[in-house]
Write a protein that holds these residues in place. Structure first.
Motif, PDB file in Angstrom:
ATOM      1  N   GLY A  14       0.845  -1.190   0.000  1.00  0.00           N
ATOM      2  CA  GLY A  14       0.000   0.000   0.000  1.00  0.00           C
ATOM      3  C   GLY A  14       0.877   1.235   0.000  1.00  0.00           C
ATOM      4  O   GLY A  14       2.109   1.134   0.048  1.00  0.00           O
ATOM      5  N   THR A  15       0.248   2.397  -0.059  1.00  0.00           N
ATOM      6  CA  THR A  15       1.057   3.621  -0.130  1.00  0.00           C
ATOM      7  C   THR A  15       1.656   3.941   1.237  1.00  0.00           C
ATOM      8  O   THR A  15       1.059   3.663   2.272  1.00  0.00           O
ATOM      9  CB  THR A  15       0.213   4.818  -0.599  1.00  0.00           C
ATOM     10  OG1 THR A  15      -1.013   4.801   0.123  1.00  0.00           O
ATOM     11  CG2 THR A  15      -0.060   4.764  -2.074  1.00  0.00           C
ATOM     12  N   PRO A  16       2.846   4.553   1.233  1.00  0.00           N
ATOM     13  CA  PRO A  16       3.497   4.911   2.495  1.00  0.00           C
ATOM     14  C   PRO A  16       2.794   6.071   3.181  1.00  0.00           C
ATOM     15  O   PRO A  16       2.043   6.810   2.547  1.00  0.00           O
ATOM     16  CB  PRO A  16       4.904   5.319   2.048  1.00  0.00           C
ATOM     17  CG  PRO A  16       4.810   5.611   0.603  1.00  0.00           C
ATOM     18  CD  PRO A  16       3.648   4.873   0.054  1.00  0.00           C
ATOM     19  N   ASP A  17       3.035   6.229   4.472  1.00  0.00           N
ATOM     20  CA  ASP A  17       2.394   7.320   5.197  1.00  0.00           C
ATOM     21  C   ASP A  17       3.373   8.364   5.687  1.00  0.00           C
ATOM     22  O   ASP A  17       2.989   9.396   6.184  1.00  0.00           O
ATOM     23  CB  ASP A  17       1.593   6.772   6.376  1.00  0.00           C
ATOM     24  CG  ASP A  17       2.495   6.317   7.496  1.00  0.00           C
ATOM     25  OD1 ASP A  17       3.291   5.393   7.251  1.00  0.00           O
ATOM     26  OD2 ASP A  17       2.433   6.903   8.597  1.00  0.00           O
ATOM     27  N   ARG A  18       4.681   8.078   5.603  1.00  0.00           N
ATOM     28  CA  ARG A  18       5.663   9.084   6.027  1.00  0.00           C
ATOM     29  C   ARG A  18       6.975   8.810   5.324  1.00  0.00           C
ATOM     30  O   ARG A  18       7.183   7.731   4.780  1.00  0.00           O
ATOM     31  CB  ARG A  18       5.855   9.062   7.543  1.00  0.00           C
ATOM     32  CG  ARG A  18       6.495   7.789   8.037  1.00  0.00           C
ATOM     33  CD  ARG A  18       6.332   7.628   9.551  1.00  0.00           C
ATOM     34  NE  ARG A  18       6.570   6.250   9.901  1.00  0.00           N
ATOM     35  CZ  ARG A  18       7.751   5.770  10.295  1.00  0.00           C
ATOM     36  NH1 ARG A  18       8.778   6.567  10.416  1.00  0.00           N
ATOM     37  NH2 ARG A  18       7.894   4.500  10.573  1.00  0.00           N
ATOM     38  N   LYS A  19       7.844   9.833   5.365  1.00  0.00           N
ATOM     39  CA  LYS A  19       9.136   9.707   4.703  1.00  0.00           C
ATOM     40  C   LYS A  19      10.222  10.135   5.660  1.00  0.00           C
ATOM     41  O   LYS A  19      10.044  11.094   6.405  1.00  0.00           O
ATOM     42  CB  LYS A  19       9.216  10.628   3.482  1.00  0.00           C
ATOM     43  CG  LYS A  19       8.188  10.419   2.429  1.00  0.00           C
ATOM     44  CD  LYS A  19       8.443  11.445   1.342  1.00  0.00           C
ATOM     45  CE  LYS A  19       7.373  11.409   0.266  1.00  0.00           C
ATOM     46  NZ  LYS A  19       7.663  12.388  -0.788  1.00  0.00           N
ATOM     47  N   VAL A  20      11.351   9.455   5.590  1.00  0.00           N
ATOM     48  CA  VAL A  20      12.507   9.850   6.383  1.00  0.00           C
ATOM     49  C   VAL A  20      13.698   9.964   5.430  1.00  0.00           C
ATOM     50  O   VAL A  20      13.970   9.045   4.655  1.00  0.00           O
ATOM     51  CB  VAL A  20      12.810   8.803   7.476  1.00  0.00           C
ATOM     52  CG1 VAL A  20      13.992   9.258   8.324  1.00  0.00           C
ATOM     53  CG2 VAL A  20      11.588   8.551   8.336  1.00  0.00           C
ATOM     54  N   ILE A  21      14.382  11.096   5.489  1.00  0.00           N
ATOM     55  CA  ILE A  21      15.533  11.289   4.604  1.00  0.00           C
ATOM     56  C   ILE A  21      16.729  10.539   5.176  1.00  0.00           C
ATOM     57  O   ILE A  21      17.082  10.712   6.350  1.00  0.00           O
ATOM     58  CB  ILE A  21      15.921  12.779   4.505  1.00  0.00           C
ATOM     59  CG1 ILE A  21      14.704  13.665   4.252  1.00  0.00           C
ATOM     60  CG2 ILE A  21      17.015  12.983   3.448  1.00  0.00           C
ATOM     61  CD1 ILE A  21      14.096  13.561   2.927  1.00  0.00           C
ATOM     62  N   THR A  22      17.372   9.726   4.340  1.00  0.00           N
ATOM     63  CA  THR A  22      18.550   9.011   4.808  1.00  0.00           C
ATOM     64  C   THR A  22      19.530   8.830   3.649  1.00  0.00           C
ATOM     65  O   THR A  22      19.326   9.381   2.570  1.00  0.00           O
ATOM     66  CB  THR A  22      18.147   7.680   5.472  1.00  0.00           C
ATOM     67  OG1 THR A  22      19.291   7.126   6.126  1.00  0.00           O
ATOM     68  CG2 THR A  22      17.630   6.672   4.447  1.00  0.00           C
ATOM     69  N   THR A  23      20.593   8.082   3.888  1.00  0.00           N
ATOM     70  CA  THR A  23      21.651   7.938   2.896  1.00  0.00           C
ATOM     71  C   THR A  23      21.854   6.468   2.564  1.00  0.00           C
ATOM     72  O   THR A  23      21.872   5.629   3.460  1.00  0.00           O
ATOM     73  CB  THR A  23      22.964   8.542   3.440  1.00  0.00           C
ATOM     74  OG1 THR A  23      22.705   9.877   3.832  1.00  0.00           O
ATOM     75  CG2 THR A  23      24.063   8.527   2.397  1.00  0.00           C
ATOM     76  N   CYS A  24      22.009   6.187   1.293  1.00  0.00           N
ATOM     77  CA  CYS A  24      22.189   4.817   0.823  1.00  0.00           C
ATOM     78  C   CYS A  24      23.460   4.219   1.408  1.00  0.00           C
ATOM     79  O   CYS A  24      24.461   4.893   1.579  1.00  0.00           O
ATOM     80  CB  CYS A  24      22.265   4.811  -0.703  1.00  0.00           C
ATOM     81  SG  CYS A  24      22.548   3.179  -1.401  1.00  0.00           S
ATOM     82  N   ALA A  25      23.401   2.921   1.670  1.00  0.00           N
ATOM     83  CA  ALA A  25      24.565   2.252   2.274  1.00  0.00           C
ATOM     84  C   ALA A  25      25.326   1.398   1.268  1.00  0.00           C
ATOM     85  O   ALA A  25      26.065   0.503   1.659  1.00  0.00           O
ATOM     86  CB  ALA A  25      24.110   1.403   3.451  1.00  0.00           C
ATOM     87  N   TYR A  26      25.147   1.627  -0.018  1.00  0.00           N
ATOM     88  CA  TYR A  26      25.944   0.873  -0.996  1.00  0.00           C
ATOM     89  C   TYR A  26      27.215   1.632  -1.368  1.00  0.00           C
ATOM     90  O   TYR A  26      28.096   1.757  -0.546  1.00  0.00           O
ATOM     91  CB  TYR A  26      25.096   0.475  -2.198  1.00  0.00           C
ATOM     92  CG  TYR A  26      24.208  -0.744  -1.932  1.00  0.00           C
ATOM     93  CD1 TYR A  26      24.789  -1.983  -1.671  1.00  0.00           C
ATOM     94  CD2 TYR A  26      22.832  -0.674  -1.941  1.00  0.00           C
ATOM     95  CE1 TYR A  26      24.015  -3.110  -1.430  1.00  0.00           C
ATOM     96  CE2 TYR A  26      22.043  -1.794  -1.704  1.00  0.00           C
ATOM     97  CZ  TYR A  26      22.644  -3.020  -1.447  1.00  0.00           C
ATOM     98  OH  TYR A  26      21.878  -4.120  -1.211  1.00  0.00           O
ATOM     99  N   CYS A  27      27.329   2.184  -2.565  1.00  0.00           N
ATOM    100  CA  CYS A  27      28.643   2.656  -3.029  1.00  0.00           C
ATOM    101  C   CYS A  27      29.016   4.046  -2.500  1.00  0.00           C
ATOM    102  O   CYS A  27      28.271   4.679  -1.777  1.00  0.00           O
ATOM    103  CB  CYS A  27      28.700   2.649  -4.558  1.00  0.00           C
ATOM    104  SG  CYS A  27      27.891   4.063  -5.323  1.00  0.00           S
ATOM    105  N   GLY A  28      30.178   4.508  -2.905  1.00  0.00           N
ATOM    106  CA  GLY A  28      30.717   5.771  -2.421  1.00  0.00           C
ATOM    107  C   GLY A  28      30.074   7.019  -2.999  1.00  0.00           C
ATOM    108  O   GLY A  28      30.460   8.125  -2.652  1.00  0.00           O
ATOM    109  N   VAL A  29      29.077   6.861  -3.876  1.00  0.00           N
ATOM    110  CA  VAL A  29      28.379   8.051  -4.365  1.00  0.00           C
ATOM    111  C   VAL A  29      27.552   8.651  -3.223  1.00  0.00           C
ATOM    112  O   VAL A  29      27.452   9.856  -3.078  1.00  0.00           O
ATOM    113  CB  VAL A  29      27.495   7.735  -5.592  1.00  0.00           C
ATOM    114  CG1 VAL A  29      26.704   8.964  -6.031  1.00  0.00           C
ATOM    115  CG2 VAL A  29      28.360   7.239  -6.750  1.00  0.00           C
ATOM    116  N   GLY A  30      26.983   7.782  -2.393  1.00  0.00           N
ATOM    117  CA  GLY A  30      26.276   8.282  -1.206  1.00  0.00           C
ATOM    118  C   GLY A  30      24.996   9.010  -1.522  1.00  0.00           C
ATOM    119  O   GLY A  30      24.777  10.154  -1.116  1.00  0.00           O
TER     120      GLY A  30
END
Lengths: 973, 74
Positions: free
Chosen positions: A262-278
């Motif tokens: 279903g559709t999300p109800d909130r968003k949290v800004i975070t940073t990807c944990a894969y490559c060094g582009v971040g």
């Protein structure tokens, strides 16, 4: 979705979610106009739609969105302009001075309603059960234009065509209806819901740069199509970056996770944990369930774009393989026993202290993780230095970018890339050397390709014909396919051409660099033995191409160099880095946008792990442990005496373990057995230790040799910061509680305290405050500051209160830039009759590093095994056909895998990836390493290839041993 | 020569090979500085031990560097 967590003031324009409809324009001239009676001034070239949005007046639209150029096809955004006839599309009409615009008139209302009515007449009205319900722009626009009635219903008995009804009223199949394509594991394509706005096609072209999508047919027959006819999304060139799904205004392209949850109800800004582009992401949540990860448009590294890993491959966080309870065992031949945290920590602390009592303070050490946060890494090195009482700390950067640290440190005075990623937008000539960004750093690659399509020139220096050499609308001006191991010779030859032809930037060198050193260097490179012709036999590079490439780089405008592990992972890795620094200084390409030396970092927080003092010779901020003044700062704060001698590096630890002087290791979030070279040596070292503590999400390969397993947490479960390849410190935010009970920094604190540390951190922000207090380049960084700014690039301190997007603007960190002589020295690893081919290794887009995370996602549909790329000629003489099992052997070991025959590799060169533990490419790699840093020489191994029947004996044994060592005793009743 | 000493010899020689190509007359000091800055004491001790045992396989520049390192600080 109302509860956004947005850095800064809620709804602050800088981080607003508003879609301005068309991209921002930059101009020195502003244009003032009036929209609906309000005056507004915008940069020249801005569209009426964007100008209107800056006033807060949204004009209805379907085909426009602000991360791609206007298209003008939906006709919904029509406006009226006084003095002009008709109703121009506001997305494609630029503002003019004094223009008077009306966005809502009786005429426009009628017009828009008519347009919408036509759209809706060919769209199913199943909104209530549609996955995009509540998150559909078509639905929103129907509301916005006041659509109340659709007059064009299909008459009973047929006679009117549509795309969405499977059968007409008579029950006959509708030839225009196409079934859903759910071939991609992460999203579906439902042609019945498509309004042919072309947003997906344009996203694929403009944002991602893959050109996998197109509109097939004309008029009523127009269809979005992936690849050629007959292709599905999966079989097409689609790289599953998600840009099209993001762009789609309807449920035509829809994440399967949204369909399921279903559709999300909130968003949290975070940073990807894969490559060094971040890349910055919005974790879109329902409860503590991630519904989807979408790239954040204000993320300064990614500017709203993503790749298949960050966007979709986060399912490992809840994978059944995750170990959530601590485990211990007496010996590595025993099965694991699940115990309480208390018991596990006590067991680990007691063993480590016992080893120190018997074998000395320096008999133990630890490895910090380049996957964990800055705060976690800082605490691990703090524990090693202050609690273990030695400097035996290292990190996986040892095996990737340690030569960058050494080389750039010597040349410029600081160990970091010089630019931000935005810099590429100002570049005219790019050298990509030893890097394959379309696979390893995909979002940066998309930004680079965008610039190349605008006309920038590209030089690729790589043994393989990587995708960048030639792909849709991108073609390298020069590809120098050098023999693995000859980087220094090629880089020095480029300098030879620049110096002997007088193409260097004398003014820059005189002003910024040591002139005497330059003269000596110039004399060195000008020698004939460094000419492209002289080295051609050695490197296999066409001298004319090399000369042309050197001239292009020196005279082509802003020149930028991007490099990766194909530069560093050699016995002369550090020398090549210095050679690259020389090229940048020679051509005056430092200190402004569009230029610079840009190491593409492998892991999400390699930069941060290095910054945080993970290396055995350096305290946080790259300060040598022998500096009394630096040690004093930490000694005072930590209340411990610090060792002034450097500690052991990872390969040294393993050597010392085999020798018997190193007995205990704490490894946080790194799988050294799979990722480090010469697997047999690594396993011998680990097996010789008395206490190996592995802290990880999964029972990784290293854990086969561990006595204590401490469950780790994912980036979704903790607060902290990552620092990407452009030195950008980005916040990581907790979106769910740790399934294992603790964030990784808490686990480290438990262990440190069990060993007598007495730490009392309650939040990672306190750790960042400690970093800022002790490390001058981080002095201005705090969580408060990051909340306000979103992110910042270090150095951030009194001198650079806003951070430092570009380094060495007015001079080098070390004062004058140093030209360093770069003599080519052949590696000891040579081909011969027994091992006539050279093996080089790399990454593939869908998998990440040792694959611990990506192998536990649907990304395996793209790459379910490592294969050996071999040139048709080399294959033919060995009787190898496509898909055959081949034995790959070096003097270190052998393994078997399947062959892929391709002329991407030159004759004499073979290539593979190291994502799968059952292949273990590192059984083959040797223990040769970079002269300065011991960074392993992964990229050059002499090998032989022969047909075989299946997995090697070693692989079978290894699989058996791994299975044995992963046994877990059933919990006591 | 044992395998681990062999490895140290190779590593030390690699360092010397680089600094030997650098201009000026500070090569031995540079090699010594590099060893001091990056090698853990037990590695240096093993290297010194090997030098005492004859220093088989070590380049002359490494030998000069080790000599400098072992001089008591002035």
């Amino acid at each position: 979705m109302k509860d956004f967590i947005i850095p800064g003031l809620d709804g602050a324009p800088a981080f607003s979610d508003r879609d301005f409809g068309t991209p921002e324009r930059h101009s020195h001239r502003t244009v003032t106009l009036t929209i609906d009676g309000f005056e507004v001034s915008v940069p020249e070239g801005t569209s009426i739609m964007r100008a209107s949005n800056t006033l807060g007046i949204a004009i209805p639209k379907l085909c426009a969105t602000d991360n791609m150029e206007a298209w003008g096809s939906c006709r919904l955004c029509a406006v009226e302009v006084e003095g002009r006839r008709g109703t121009p599309a506001s997305c494609t009409t630029p503002v003019t001075p004094g223009m008077v615009v009306h966005t809502q008139t009786a005429k426009l209302e009628k017009l828009r309603r008519g347009v919408m009515e036509l759209y809706i007449s060919d769209h199913p009205l199943d909104c209530l059960t549609c996955a995009a319900n509540g998150d559909c722009e078509l639905q929103d626009m129907a509301g916005a234009v006041g659509l109340r009635d659709v007059r064009y219903e299909a008459p009973v008995g047929g006679g009117m065509e549509n795309h969405f009804l499977r059968r007409d009223a008579t029950g006959a199949p509708n030839p225009e209806w196409l079934p859903k394509d759910d071939s991609n594991p992460y999203f579906t394509y439902d042609p019945a819901k498509c309004i042919v706005c072309s947003r997906c096609v344009r996203a694929c072209e403009e944002v991602q740069g893959t050109f996998a999508l197109t509109i097939e047919g004309r008029g009523f027959d127009s269809r979005v199509s992936a690849g050629m006819s007959g292709d599905t999304f999966l079989s097409s060139d689609c790289v599953s970056c998600g840009a099209c799904v993001q762009a789609c205004p309807t449920a035509t392209l829809q994440e399967k996770s949204v369909i399921a949850i279903g559709t999300p109800d909130r968003k949290v800004i975070t940073t990807c944990a894969y490559c060094g582009v971040g890349c910055s992401f919005e974790a879109e949540m329902r409860g503590d369930t991630v519904v989807r990860m979408t790239p954040w448009k204000h993320g300064k590294a990614n500017r709203g774009h993503s790749c298949v890993k960050g966007r979709f491959a986060w399912g490992y966080a809840t994978h059944k393989d995750r170990i959530l309870e601590p485990m211990i065992r007496e010996s590595i031949t025993d099965p694991w026993e699940v115990v309480s945290w208390d018991e596990a920590i006590t067991f680990a602390a007691t063993r480590m202290r016992d080893i120190q009592a018997r074998h000395g303070v320096k008999a133990i050490g630890g490895i910090t993780s380049s996957r964990c946060t800055n705060e976690e890494t800082y605490l691990v090195q703090k524990m090693i230095r202050a609690v273990f009482g030695n400097n035996n700390t290292d990190t996986c950067a040892r095996v990737c970018h340690s030569p960058t640290g050494y080389g750039l440190g010597r040349a410029f005075g600081t160990s970091a890339g010089t630019q931000d990623f935005d810099s590429v937008e100002h570049t005219d000539v790019v050298i990509v050397i030893g890097a394959n960004p379309t696979d390893g750093h995909p979002v940066f690659a998309s930004r680079l390709k965008k610039r190349l399509r605008e006309g920038a020139k590209l030089i690729v220096i790589d043994p393989r014909r990587t995708d960048l050499v030639r792909s849709p609308h991108v073609e390298a001006a020069h590809h120098l396919p050098l023999r693995p191991g000859t980087n220094v010779a090629v880089v020095t030859a480029l300098a030879h051409v620049i110096v002997t032809q007088g193409l260097y930037d004398e003014a820059f060198i005189r002003e910024r660099c040591d002139w005497d050193e330059f003269q000596h260097y110039a004399e060195f490179v000008a020698q004939d033995r460094h000419s492209p012709e002289a080295i051609a036999m050695l490197t296999g590079v066409d001298p004319n191409e090399l000369r042309a490439a050197a001239r292009l780089f020196a005279r082509g405008g802003n020149g930028a160099i991007y490099y990766g592990l194909g530069v560093t992972e050699h016995s002369q890795g550090s020398t090549t880095v210095m050679g690259i620094a020389n090229l940048a200084m020679l051509t005056g390409n430092l200190g402004r946008p569009g230029v610079g030396v840009n190491p593409l970092r492998g892991q999400n927080n390699v930069q941060g792990a290095c910054d945080m003092g993970s290396f055995p010779h350096e305290l946080p901020g790259y300060r040598h442990v022998s500096q009394d003044s630096t040690r004093e700062v930490f000694e005072k704060l930590w209340g411990a005496v610090l060792d002034r001698e450097p500690g052991l590096r990872i390969p040294n630890m393993l050597d010392a373990a085999v020798e018997g002087t190193f007995k205990g290791l704490y490894v946080q979030g790194e799988d050294i057995l799979q990722s480090d070279p010469d697997t047999k040596h690594v396993s011998a070292g680990l097996a010789a230790m008395e206490c190996v503590i592995v802290q990880d999400l999964f029972l990784n390969e290293t854990a086969n040799y561990a006595h204590v397993f401490l469950p780790g947490s994912t980036f979704l479960e903790k607060d902290g910061t990552f620092t990407n390849a452009e030195r950008r410190i980005n916040r990581v935010r907790r979106v769910m509680m740790p399934k294992n009970g603790y964030a990784d920094w808490e686990v480290t604190q438990l262990l440190a305290n069990a060993m007598g540390a007495g730490w009392t951190y309650t939040h990672p922000s306190q750790v960042m405050d400690e970093i800022a207090a002790t490390t001058p380049t981080f002095a201005g960084v705090s969580y408060e500051f990051l909340e306000e700014r979103g992110s910042v690039q270090w150095p951030c301190n009194e001198l650079h209160p806003e951070g430092t997007p570009i380094m060495h603007v007015d001079g080098f960190m070390r004062g004058r830039g140093r030209f360093i002589v770069t003599e080519y020295v052949a590696t000891d690893e040579r081909t011969g009759p027994r091992f006539p081919l050279l093996l080089t290794t790399g990454r593939i887009l869908s998998q990440y590093n040792v694959g611990a995370q990506t192998r536990r996602t649907d990304n395996v549909v793209w790459h379910d095994q490592d294969v050996l790329e071999i040139h048709p000629h080399d294959a033919e003489v060995r009787g190898v056909k496509e898909g055959d099992w081949v034995r790959l052997a070096s003097r270190a070991g052998e393994t078997s895998l399947r062959a892929l025959i391709t002329d991407r590799v030159s004759p004499g060169v073979v290539y593979t990836t190291f994502h799968h533990p059952d292949t273990q490419a590192n059984v083959i790699t040797t223990d040769f390493s970079d002269w300065a840093t011991n960074c392993p020489e992964y990229k050059v191994t002499a090998v032989q290839v022969a047909l075989t029947n299946g997995p090697s004996e070693w692989q079978v044994d290894y699989a058996g041993q791994a299975e044995q060592s992963r046994r877990i005793l059933p919990a006591a009743e | 020569m044992s395998a681990d000493v062999q490895k140290l010899v190779r590593m030390a020689n690699q360092i010397a090979t680089f600094f030997a190509t650098q201009p000026g007359d500070t090569q031995a000091a540079e090699v010594a500085g590099h060893l001091k800055a990056f090698w853990e004491p037990r590695m240096l001790t093993a290297l010194y031990g090997h030098v005492e045992a004859g220093g088989e396989g070590l380049s002359p520049l490494v030998l000069r560097a080790v000599e400098r390192l072992r001089q008591p600080a002035a």
